[in-house]
Design a protein around this motif. Structure first.
Motif, PDB file in Angstrom:
ATOM      1  N   MET A  35      53.731 138.282  67.903  1.00  0.00           N
ATOM      2  CA  MET A  35      53.037 138.543  66.668  1.00  0.00           C
ATOM      3  C   MET A  35      51.527 138.517  66.851  1.00  0.00           C
ATOM      4  N   TYR A  36      51.070 138.093  68.034  1.00  0.00           N
ATOM      5  CA  TYR A  36      49.640 138.087  68.283  1.00  0.00           C
ATOM      6  C   TYR A  36      49.197 139.468  68.751  1.00  0.00           C
ATOM      7  N   ALA A  37      47.970 139.847  68.395  1.00  0.00           N
ATOM      8  CA  ALA A  37      47.441 141.138  68.831  1.00  0.00           C
ATOM      9  C   ALA A  37      47.220 141.155  70.339  1.00  0.00           C
ATOM     10  N   HIS A  38      46.845 139.979  70.890  1.00  0.00           N
ATOM     11  CA  HIS A  38      46.584 139.874  72.331  1.00  0.00           C
ATOM     12  C   HIS A  38      47.176 138.568  72.834  1.00  0.00           C
ATOM     13  N   GLU A  39      47.923 138.645  73.904  1.00  0.00           N
ATOM     14  CA  GLU A  39      48.459 137.438  74.539  1.00  0.00           C
ATOM     15  C   GLU A  39      47.450 136.914  75.550  1.00  0.00           C
ATOM     16  N   THR A  40      47.370 135.606  75.673  1.00  0.00           N
ATOM     17  CA  THR A  40      46.478 134.993  76.641  1.00  0.00           C
ATOM     18  C   THR A  40      47.105 135.112  78.023  1.00  0.00           C
ATOM     19  N   PRO A  41      46.346 135.574  79.010  1.00  0.00           N
ATOM     20  CA  PRO A  41      46.905 135.725  80.366  1.00  0.00           C
ATOM     21  C   PRO A  41      47.306 134.375  80.964  1.00  0.00           C
ATOM     22  N   ASP A  42      48.336 134.379  81.814  1.00  0.00           N
ATOM     23  CA  ASP A  42      48.791 133.147  82.464  1.00  0.00           C
ATOM     24  C   ASP A  42      47.674 132.469  83.242  1.00  0.00           C
ATOM     25  N   GLU A  43      46.782 133.241  83.853  1.00  0.00           N
ATOM     26  CA  GLU A  43      45.712 132.622  84.644  1.00  0.00           C
ATOM     27  C   GLU A  43      44.815 131.737  83.781  1.00  0.00           C
ATOM     28  N   TYR A  44      44.625 132.100  82.515  1.00  0.00           N
ATOM     29  CA  TYR A  44      43.853 131.241  81.604  1.00  0.00           C
ATOM     30  C   TYR A  44      44.599 129.922  81.382  1.00  0.00           C
ATOM     31  N   HIS A  45      45.903 130.012  81.132  1.00  0.00           N
ATOM     32  CA  HIS A  45      46.700 128.809  80.919  1.00  0.00           C
ATOM     33  C   HIS A  45      46.681 127.922  82.162  1.00  0.00           C
ATOM     34  N   ILE A  46      46.769 128.515  83.333  1.00  0.00           N
ATOM     35  CA  ILE A  46      46.751 127.756  84.580  1.00  0.00           C
ATOM     36  C   ILE A  46      45.421 127.022  84.749  1.00  0.00           C
ATOM     37  N   ARG A  47      44.305 127.705  84.470  1.00  0.00           N
ATOM     38  CA  ARG A  47      42.987 127.044  84.573  1.00  0.00           C
ATOM     39  C   ARG A  47      42.871 125.914  83.551  1.00  0.00           C
ATOM     40  N   LEU A  48      43.376 126.142  82.344  1.00  0.00           N
ATOM     41  CA  LEU A  48      43.348 125.097  81.326  1.00  0.00           C
ATOM     42  C   LEU A  48      44.154 123.888  81.782  1.00  0.00           C
ATOM     43  N   LEU A  49      45.352 124.118  82.277  1.00  0.00           N
ATOM     44  CA  LEU A  49      46.203 123.015  82.722  1.00  0.00           C
ATOM     45  C   LEU A  49      45.584 122.242  83.878  1.00  0.00           C
ATOM     46  N   GLU A  50      44.953 122.925  84.806  1.00  0.00           N
ATOM     47  CA  GLU A  50      44.274 122.250  85.916  1.00  0.00           C
ATOM     48  C   GLU A  50      43.155 121.357  85.392  1.00  0.00           C
ATOM     49  N   ALA A  51      42.376 121.854  84.447  1.00  0.00           N
ATOM     50  CA  ALA A  51      41.290 121.061  83.876  1.00  0.00           C
ATOM     51  C   ALA A  51      41.830 119.846  83.126  1.00  0.00           C
ATOM     52  N   LEU A  52      42.897 120.027  82.372  1.00  0.00           N
ATOM     53  CA  LEU A  52      43.486 118.908  81.632  1.00  0.00           C
ATOM     54  C   LEU A  52      43.987 117.827  82.580  1.00  0.00           C
ATOM     55  N   LYS A  53      44.637 118.226  83.666  1.00  0.00           N
ATOM     56  CA  LYS A  53      45.177 117.261  84.617  1.00  0.00           C
ATOM     57  C   LYS A  53      44.079 116.498  85.349  1.00  0.00           C
ATOM     58  N   GLU A  54      42.913 117.092  85.526  1.00  0.00           N
ATOM     59  CA  GLU A  54      41.796 116.423  86.204  1.00  0.00           C
ATOM     60  C   GLU A  54      41.029 115.483  85.283  1.00  0.00           C
ATOM     61  N   SER A  55      41.185 115.644  83.988  1.00  0.00           N
ATOM     62  CA  SER A  55      40.423 114.857  83.023  1.00  0.00           C
ATOM     63  C   SER A  55      40.838 113.392  83.051  1.00  0.00           C
ATOM     64  N   LYS A  56      39.881 112.509  82.826  1.00  0.00           N
ATOM     65  CA  LYS A  56      40.141 111.071  82.735  1.00  0.00           C
ATOM     66  C   LYS A  56      40.357 110.649  81.278  1.00  0.00           C
ATOM     67  N   SER A  57      40.268 111.593  80.348  1.00  0.00           N
ATOM     68  CA  SER A  57      40.404 111.309  78.924  1.00  0.00           C
ATOM     69  C   SER A  57      41.864 111.241  78.506  1.00  0.00           C
ATOM     70  N   LYS A  58      42.106 110.602  77.371  1.00  0.00           N
ATOM     71  CA  LYS A  58      43.416 110.676  76.755  1.00  0.00           C
ATOM     72  C   LYS A  58      43.521 112.039  76.082  1.00  0.00           C
ATOM     73  N   ILE A  59      44.605 112.743  76.356  1.00  0.00           N
ATOM     74  CA  ILE A  59      44.753 114.108  75.860  1.00  0.00           C
ATOM     75  C   ILE A  59      46.082 114.263  75.147  1.00  0.00           C
ATOM     76  N   VAL A  60      46.038 114.941  74.001  1.00  0.00           N
ATOM     77  CA  VAL A  60      47.242 115.346  73.276  1.00  0.00           C
ATOM     78  C   VAL A  60      47.169 116.858  73.154  1.00  0.00           C
ATOM     79  N   LEU A  61      48.221 117.535  73.595  1.00  0.00           N
ATOM     80  CA  LEU A  61      48.282 118.997  73.571  1.00  0.00           C
ATOM     81  C   LEU A  61      49.515 119.407  72.785  1.00  0.00           C
TER      82      LEU A  61
END
Length: 75
Positions: free
Chosen positions: A1-27
């Motif tokens: 239903m979205y006009a544009h899907e986010t490419p997997d490479e964006y999701h992969i970069r996001l996930l890598e950044a989240l895993k490196e973070s020292k913060s508490k994260i809720v996704l």
């Protein structure tokens, strides 16, 4: 239903950044093998929600910390 899907490479970069973070994260999102694999060591929970046009959906929550028990407060 979205006009544009986010490419997997964006999701992969996001996930890598989240895993490196020292913060508490809720996704929050929908169940996804890419996220499940990348965040396999994280805690998860699910909640029944309603999406567009009243369709039932299951929202998935990933979080990188342990939940603390709720303490009863006596007043």
């Amino acid at each position: 239903m979205y006009a544009h899907e986010t490419p997997d490479e964006y999701h992969i970069r996001l996930l890598e950044a989240l895993k490196e973070s020292k913060s508490k994260i809720v996704l929050s999102g929908y169940d996804n093998p890419l996220y499940n694999d990348a965040l396999a060591e994280w805690n998860t929970d699910e909640k029944q929600t309603t999406a567009q046009m009243g369709l039932p959906r299951t929202e998935k929550i990933w979080f990188n910390f342990a939940l603390e028990p709720v303490q009863e407060v006596l007043i």
